[in-house]
Design a protein around this motif. Structure first.
Motif, PDB file in Angstrom:
ATOM      1  N   SER A 267      30.357  39.438  54.647  1.00 11.45           N
ATOM      2  CA  SER A 267      30.552  38.170  53.574  1.00 11.45           C
ATOM      3  C   SER A 267      29.996  39.193  52.143  1.00 11.45           C
ATOM      4  N   ALA A 268      28.961  39.135  52.468  1.00  7.82           N
ATOM      5  CA  ALA A 268      27.221  39.297  51.574  1.00  7.82           C
ATOM      6  C   ALA A 268      28.210  41.173  51.437  1.00  7.82           C
ATOM      7  N   LEU A 269      28.692  41.565  52.126  1.00  4.67           N
ATOM      8  CA  LEU A 269      29.059  43.185  51.724  1.00  4.67           C
ATOM      9  C   LEU A 269      30.140  43.462  50.838  1.00  4.67           C
ATOM     10  N   LEU A 270      31.285  42.399  50.914  1.00  2.42           N
ATOM     11  CA  LEU A 270      31.859  42.488  50.018  1.00  2.42           C
ATOM     12  C   LEU A 270      32.179  41.332  48.302  1.00  2.42           C
ATOM     13  N   ASN A 271      30.526  40.786  48.861  1.00  2.00           N
ATOM     14  CA  ASN A 271      29.557  40.060  47.342  1.00  2.00           C
ATOM     15  C   ASN A 271      29.147  41.919  46.995  1.00  2.00           C
ATOM     16  N   GLN A 272      28.237  42.720  47.627  1.00  2.00           N
ATOM     17  CA  GLN A 272      27.884  43.541  46.485  1.00  2.00           C
ATOM     18  C   GLN A 272      28.865  44.492  46.572  1.00  2.00           C
ATOM     19  N   ARG A 273      30.543  44.555  46.779  1.00  2.00           N
ATOM     20  CA  ARG A 273      31.247  45.113  46.065  1.00  2.00           C
ATOM     21  C   ARG A 273      32.524  44.934  45.213  1.00  2.00           C
ATOM     22  N   LYS A 274      31.995  43.436  44.754  1.00  3.33           N
ATOM     23  CA  LYS A 274      32.490  43.312  44.227  1.00  3.33           C
ATOM     24  C   LYS A 274      31.359  42.953  42.831  1.00  3.33           C
ATOM     25  N   ARG A 275      30.824  43.366  42.793  1.00  2.77           N
ATOM     26  CA  ARG A 275      29.556  43.306  42.041  1.00  2.77           C
ATOM     27  C   ARG A 275      29.647  44.810  41.380  1.00  2.77           C
ATOM     28  N   TRP A 276      29.858  45.681  42.384  1.00  2.00           N
ATOM     29  CA  TRP A 276      30.231  46.985  41.974  1.00  2.00           C
ATOM     30  C   TRP A 276      31.421  47.170  41.223  1.00  2.00           C
ATOM     31  N   MET A 277      32.700  46.626  41.644  1.00  3.24           N
ATOM     32  CA  MET A 277      33.664  46.810  41.239  1.00  3.24           C
ATOM     33  C   MET A 277      33.622  46.505  39.662  1.00  3.24           C
ATOM     34  N   SER A 278      32.727  45.470  39.165  1.00  2.00           N
ATOM     35  CA  SER A 278      32.339  45.277  37.881  1.00  2.00           C
ATOM     36  C   SER A 278      32.402  46.465  36.840  1.00  2.00           C
ATOM     37  N   GLY A 279      31.517  46.710  37.751  1.00  4.15           N
ATOM     38  CA  GLY A 279      31.801  48.250  37.195  1.00  4.15           C
ATOM     39  C   GLY A 279      32.212  49.869  37.226  1.00  4.15           C
ATOM     40  N   VAL A 280      33.301  49.720  37.874  1.00  3.81           N
ATOM     41  CA  VAL A 280      33.560  50.234  38.210  1.00  3.81           C
ATOM     42  C   VAL A 280      34.928  50.336  37.265  1.00  3.81           C
ATOM     43  N   MET A 281      35.490  48.933  36.771  1.00  4.69           N
ATOM     44  CA  MET A 281      36.094  48.539  35.998  1.00  4.69           C
ATOM     45  C   MET A 281      36.025  49.191  34.194  1.00  4.69           C
ATOM     46  N   THR A 282      34.500  49.220  34.393  1.00  2.45           N
ATOM     47  CA  THR A 282      34.030  50.001  32.761  1.00  2.45           C
ATOM     48  C   THR A 282      34.212  51.233  32.940  1.00  2.45           C
ATOM     49  N   LEU A 283      34.588  51.499  34.080  1.00  5.35           N
ATOM     50  CA  LEU A 283      34.760  53.480  33.759  1.00  5.35           C
ATOM     51  C   LEU A 283      35.383  54.464  32.913  1.00  5.35           C
ATOM     52  N   PRO A 284      35.894  55.397  32.686  1.00  7.03           N
ATOM     53  CA  PRO A 284      36.172  56.062  32.122  1.00  7.03           C
ATOM     54  C   PRO A 284      38.070  55.868  32.791  1.00  7.03           C
ATOM     55  N   PHE A 285      38.888  56.252  32.504  1.00  6.31           N
ATOM     56  CA  PHE A 285      39.784  56.457  32.863  1.00  6.31           C
ATOM     57  C   PHE A 285      40.200  57.460  33.840  1.00  6.31           C
TER      58      PHE A 285
END
Length: 375
Positions: A267-285
Motif C-alpha cells: 500500500s505504501a508502494l502504491l502511494n509512492q507510485r501514485k505520487r510519481w505518476m503525478s509527475g509522469v502526467m506532466t512529461l512531454p509527449f
C-alpha cells in the motif's frame, strides 16, 4: 473475422517487437555510448552545501549522518544544512545534537509561519528555505532516509563541465526481502532509462535523493522558490534549470551511489507510485509515448499468448532476457550485482504494479506523503 484476427495479431507483434527493439537499442547505448562525466579537476576544491529536508525520519536519519561523517572532503569546505519539517518524532532532537558538534552544521525548524511559504509540497518548501542559507559553489541534495558514498562530493563536483547545471547520481534500494528486491530492480530499470535518455541529450529529470546543482544554475533558475505546487519537486527543478539553458548529466558510478530505504508494504508502494505518476502526467509527449509502450507491451503479450501461445512465449522470454542483460550491465557499471532469478520473474511484479498504479492514480483519492494529505 479472420482479417480482424490477423490485424490484431500484427498489432500485438508490433507492440511487443517495438519494446524488444527498444531494449536492443539501449543495450547498444550501454555498451558503446556510455558517458562518464567525471572529468573536471580542481586546483582548489570549491565550497559545497549539503541540503536535507527531514520529516519523521528518526529511524533512518542516523545512517545518513554516519555516512556524512565518512565523506572524504575538507570539513571547512562543507556546509551541512538541515530543516526539520514539523516532525512528530525524535528527528529534531537527533539533528540538534549532531549539528551542535560543528559550526559548519546548521539546523532549522520549519515553524507554522513558514509552512507552505513557498510551496504546498513540504519538502520543496523546506528546501527553498534552506536554499536561502546555502553558501557553497555547489548544492548537494539527498534524503534523510539515504546513505551516501564517501566520495560522493568529489564525484559530484567533478562532473560539472561545459553547460552542465545539474548532475544526478544513482540510487539503490536497500532490499532484504522479495518485495524490496523488486523495488530495487524497478529503480535500476527507471534510472537505466534516465541514464540512456540523459546521455542522448533528452530532457529527463532530477533525482531528489541524489543530485547536485551548481550555485549559478540554482540562483539563475530561482531554485525551489519558483516551483509550481507539485508532488515531484525534483522533476520541476530540473525543468527550471533546463529552461535557463543548462544541461543535465547523469553520473552513474560507484562514488555517486546513494542507498535508500524501500517501501515496506504494498500500500505504501502504491502511494509512492501514485505520487510519481503525478509527475509522469506532466512529461512531454514523447516520454508519455515511451512509457505508454511499456504498458502496452503487457497487453500485447497477453494478446499473443492467447492467439499464439508458443510465439508469445518466445517473444516474452526474449524481452525478459534482454531486459535482464541490460539491468545487470547497468548495475555492474556501479559495481552492484543483481541476481538472475529476481530479474527473470521481475515482469510479474512489474505488470501487477503498473496496472494497480494506473488504477490507483485515477481512483478519486488524495495522495498521502510524509503523513500529510495532498489534494
Amino acid at each position: 473475422m479472420e482479417n480482424g484476427c490477423v490485424m490484431m495479431f500484427g498489432i500485438y507483434v508490433g507492440v511487443v517487437g517495438l519494446v524488444i527493439f527498444q531494449f536492443v537499442f539501449i543495450l547498444l547505448q550501454l555498451k558503446f555510448f556510455w558517458k562518464d562525466h567525471r572529468k573536471r579537476l580542481f586546483s582548489e576544491l570549491p565550497s559545497v552545501s549539503v541540503l536535507v529536508a527531514a520529516r519523521n525520519e528518526e529511524v533512518d536519519l542516523p545512517d545518513l549522518l554516519r555516512s556524512f561523517e565518512r565523506v572524504d572532503y575538507p570539513e571547512d569546505r562543507i556546509q551541512f544544512l538541515f530543516a526539520d519539517d514539523q516532525s512528530t518524532d525524535q528527528t529534531a532532537e537527533i539533528l540538534k545534537v549532531w549539528c551542535a558538534k560543528s559550526p559548519n552544521r546548521i539546523f532549522l525548524t520549519i515553524d507554522s509561519s513558514q509552512f507552505r511559504q513557498y510551496n504546498k509540497n513540504g519538502k520543496a518548501n523546506a528546501l527553498a528555505i534552506l536554499g536561502e542559507k546555502a553558501t557553497g559553489d555547489y548544492y548537494f541534495f539527498t534524503d534523510a532516509d539515504c546513505e551516501v558514498s564517501p566520495n560522493w562530493i568529489r564525484e559530484g563536483i567533478g562532473a560539472f563541465v561545459g553547460s552542465i547545471g545539474l548532475v544526478i547520481g544513482i540510487t539503490q534500494v536497500k532490499a532484504t526481502n522479495l518485495l524490496e528486491k523488486f523495488q530495487e530492480i524497478d529503480w535500476w530499470l527507471t534510472l537505466g532509462f534516465v541514464k540512456v535518455a540523459t546521455d542522448l541529450g533528452l530532457h529527463t529529470t532530477g533525482l531528489g535523493n541524489n543530485m547536485v546543482i551548481s550555485k549559478v544554475a540554482y540562483v539563475q533558475s530561482e531554485g525551489f522558490k519558483q516551483l509550481p505546487d507539485c508532488l515531484t519537486e525534483d522533476l520541476e527543478i530540473s525543468r527550471a534549470i533546463q529552461r535557463e539553458g543548462f544541461s543535465i548529466a547523469h553520473q552513474a558510478s560507484p562514488d555517486m551511489l546513494a542507498r535508500t530505504k524501500p517501501e515496506t508494504s504494498f500500500s505504501a508502494l502504491l502511494n509512492q507510485r501514485k505520487r510519481w505518476m503525478s509527475g509522469v502526467m506532466t512529461l512531454p509527449f514523447y516520454w508519455k509515448l515511451i512509457l505508454g509502450f511499456q504498458v502496452a507491451y503487457f497487453l500485447g503479450l497477453i494478446g499473443l499468448l492467447i492467439v499464439s501461445p508458443a510465439f508469445g512465449l518466445v517473444l516474452g522470454i526474449i524481452k525478459i532476457l534482454l531486459q535482464a542483460i541490460f539491468l545487470m550491465g547497468f548495475a555492474n557499471k556501479v559495481r552492484v550485482k543483481i541476481s538472475w532469478l529476481s530479474l527473470l520473474v521481475f515482469d510479474f511484479y512489474n505488470f501487477n504494479t503498473t496496472v494497480l498504479t494506473i488504477l490507483y492514480y485515477f481512483w478519486p483519492s488524495n495522495t498521502k506523503w510524509k503523513s500529510r494529505i495532498y489534494p
